[in-house]
Design an enzyme around this catalytic site. Structure first.
Site, PDB file in Angstrom:
ATOM      1  N   CYS A 120      62.978  13.780  57.922  1.00 26.71           N
ATOM      2  CA  CYS A 120      61.783  13.941  58.841  1.00 26.71           C
ATOM      3  C   CYS A 120      61.838  14.633  60.190  1.00 26.71           C
ATOM      4  CB  CYS A 120      60.986  12.582  58.871  1.00 26.71           C
ATOM      5  SG  CYS A 120      59.222  12.868  59.507  1.00 26.71           S
ATOM      6  N   HIS A 175      60.978  10.026  53.351  1.00 25.81           N
ATOM      7  CA  HIS A 175      61.473   9.144  53.867  1.00 25.81           C
ATOM      8  C   HIS A 175      61.768   8.136  52.401  1.00 25.81           C
ATOM      9  CE1 HIS A 175      60.880   8.947  58.263  1.00 25.81           C
ATOM     10  NE2 HIS A 175      59.813   9.594  57.889  1.00 25.81           N
TER      11      HIS A 175
END
Length: 510
Positions: free
Chosen positions: A336, A447
């Protein structure tokens, strides 16, 4: 009939409220009740995305799992994600409302959010037998009592008896209990029906004089002394936990060394819990250049403020070391915000995350990231698209979730690392992440990618081969579902033995 309620409050943050609430959820579930957790307001950078794309605090997800139910944003209607020392992004019922200073939040917004809290709690109480409510910080924070929407105001709304938890491992537990009760309004003090001494080490029989004193002094029964639980593998949302891990070499020092950058605004560090639990992995969190050494894998994690954390890496000299290691062939992975940092440029024209409009990245991936106001939150399923050393050999679908406010544009010739095939139940074919340096550098917005058991083991085995180690197929794959069930049951057993459950049920039935 609305659900019965019980509330867990603490004398301070990190007293163990979340874990105790999870234990109660599992105990009540084991005893045949339909139970749900609730925390009206959470402040955390570790969050989760529900099946319908809502964002909520990690602690209530853990508690929902312990209760055997799917997480829902009603269990955590207000989530605060710090963006600085005195400001946070406010997420309401799973969707971002905006960034607010602490002053504006407490003096203006909480008045409006109270109705949201009441309605969410009411919906849960209509659908469950018991609701286990968690407070935040301390109920004795005098400066916040008139505007708080998470402690005694919630207890009054729910008609909930309160268990007050104190962390004896930190010291000062007796004083914190007495002080907290002394500072409460008499009506709220009367709502505290039991004290729990948490994280106790040693012979509890030697502690009995202190228990007797506390009960005489306060008039509140001590309904349990919960032992300190070593190696409790339950995901946490508090960065206090990760502070305890910085540059710690476990006594389980595996041959594969993984270094995770401990950036100031690290988010979703639970991404690495399963890596840390693998028997042949030694995982540590690194803050300074001198600590980095020569790991087998470098990971740059997610961040709530990517540009500010990238500046941190540069100032600490870690950015230059990461680039040097990558050029020498050491694998580097970005998740991310960490993926965004690996690129050439980062732009924030609307000050979405930072007041800095532009910064150069590490230049390890040919991508350019632009932050925007739209927040992407989805559960996803994906497959590998990368062709390099780490990704090409894996086949199979991966599950995870997205939480980001930036879009990354790949340069000519740069290939995606993954293909997202499903977002929040919608079929699609969307490139994700990027791969570079012959496949030794890659990043993704997904994630939880290391929570996929087969993929995690594949990654570790590639690292083993690079070190000339045998793959050791006899090393068992750590399965996240099995770990969770084992740990929730272990926690529940310990807490059931430690608490006066007869008293707890009496409080519920009053």
């Amino acid at each position: 009939m609305p659900a019965r309620t019980i509330m867990v409050q603490g004398t301070a943050s990190h007293a163990g409220k979340s874990v105790l609430a999870a234990a109660l959820c599992r105990i009540f579930q084991q005893d045949g009740y339909k139970v749900a957790p609730f925390k009206s307001q959470n402040m955390a950078l570790n969050s989760y995305v529900t099946a319908d794309g809502g964002e909520m605090g990690r602690a209530q997800v853990v508690q929902a799992e312990a209760a055997g139910i799917p997480p829902h944003v009603d269990m955590n209607p207000v989530l605060l994600k710090p963006t600085g020392n005195a400001s946070s992004q406010v997420v309401v019922l799973g969707k971002p409302l905006g960034n607010y200073t602490a002053h504006n939040y407490h003096n203006e917004l909480t008045v409006k959010l109270w109705g949201v809290v009441v309605q969410a709690l009411s919906r849960l109480r209509q659908n469950y037998d018991i609701v286990v409510i968690e407070g935040a910080g301390s109920p004795a924070e005098i400066n916040l009592q008139s505007t708080e929407i998470v402690n005694m105001r919630v207890a009054r709304e729910a008609g909930a008896p309160v268990l007050l938890v104190a962390d004896i491992d930190r010291g000062g537990a007796m004083a914190s209990v007495v002080g907290t009760l002394e500072l409460l309004d008499p009506v709220d003090r009367a709502r505290v029906k039991g004290v729990v001494i948490n994280k106790f080490r040693g012979d509890v029989s030697l502690f009995q004089p202190a228990i007797d004193f506390l009960e005489r002094k306060t008039g509140v029964p001590v309904c349990g002394v919960v032992p300190y639980m070593e190696r409790l593998r339950i995901q946490d949302e508090d960065s206090v936990v990760i502070d305890e891990k910085i540059y710690r070499v476990d006594d389980k020092a595996g041959p594969v060394e993984v270094a995770v950058m401990r950036i100031p605004r690290i988010s979703n560090f639970t991404d690495f819990d399963l890596l840390e639990n693998e028997p042949d992995v030694s995982l540590r969190y690194v803050t300074n250049k001198s600590e980095l050494g020569q790991p087998d894998l470098v990971i740059i994690p997610g961040s709530k403020n990517t540009i500010e954390d990238l500046i941190f890496l540069k100032k600490k000299g870690l950015a230059g070391e990461i680039v040097r290691l990558a050029k020498s062939g050491v694998p580097v992975v970005g998740i991310c915000g960490g993926f965004q940092m690996l690129g050439n440029e980062l732009h924030d024209p609307d000050s979405t995350e930072s007041s800095i409009e532009h910064i150069s990245g590490l230049g390890l991936l040919d991508i350019k990231t632009t932050f925007n106001r739209e927040k992407i939150t989805n559960q996803v399923r994906a497959v590998v698209a990368g062709q390099g050393e780490f990704l090409a050999g894996f086949r199979g679908q991966l599950a995870g979730y997205e939480i980001h406010m930036g879009q990354s544009e790949l340069g000519d010739g740069t290939k995606a690392a993954f293909i997202i095939q499903n977002r929040s139940g919608r079929e699609m074919h969307v490139p994700d992440g990027a791969e570079g340096n012959g496949g030794t550098v890659w990043g993704t917005y997904i994630h939880g990618i290391f929570d996929n058991d087969a993929f995690r083991r594949h990654l570790i085995n590639v690292l083993r081969r690079r070190k000339g180690l045998k793959e050791e197929v006899e090393v068992p794959v750590t399965k996240i579902a099995d770990i969770k069930e084992t740990e929730y049951n272990r926690l529940a057993d310990m807490v059931r033995r430690s608490l006066n459950m007869e008293l707890i049920y009496k409080l519920l039935n009053k």
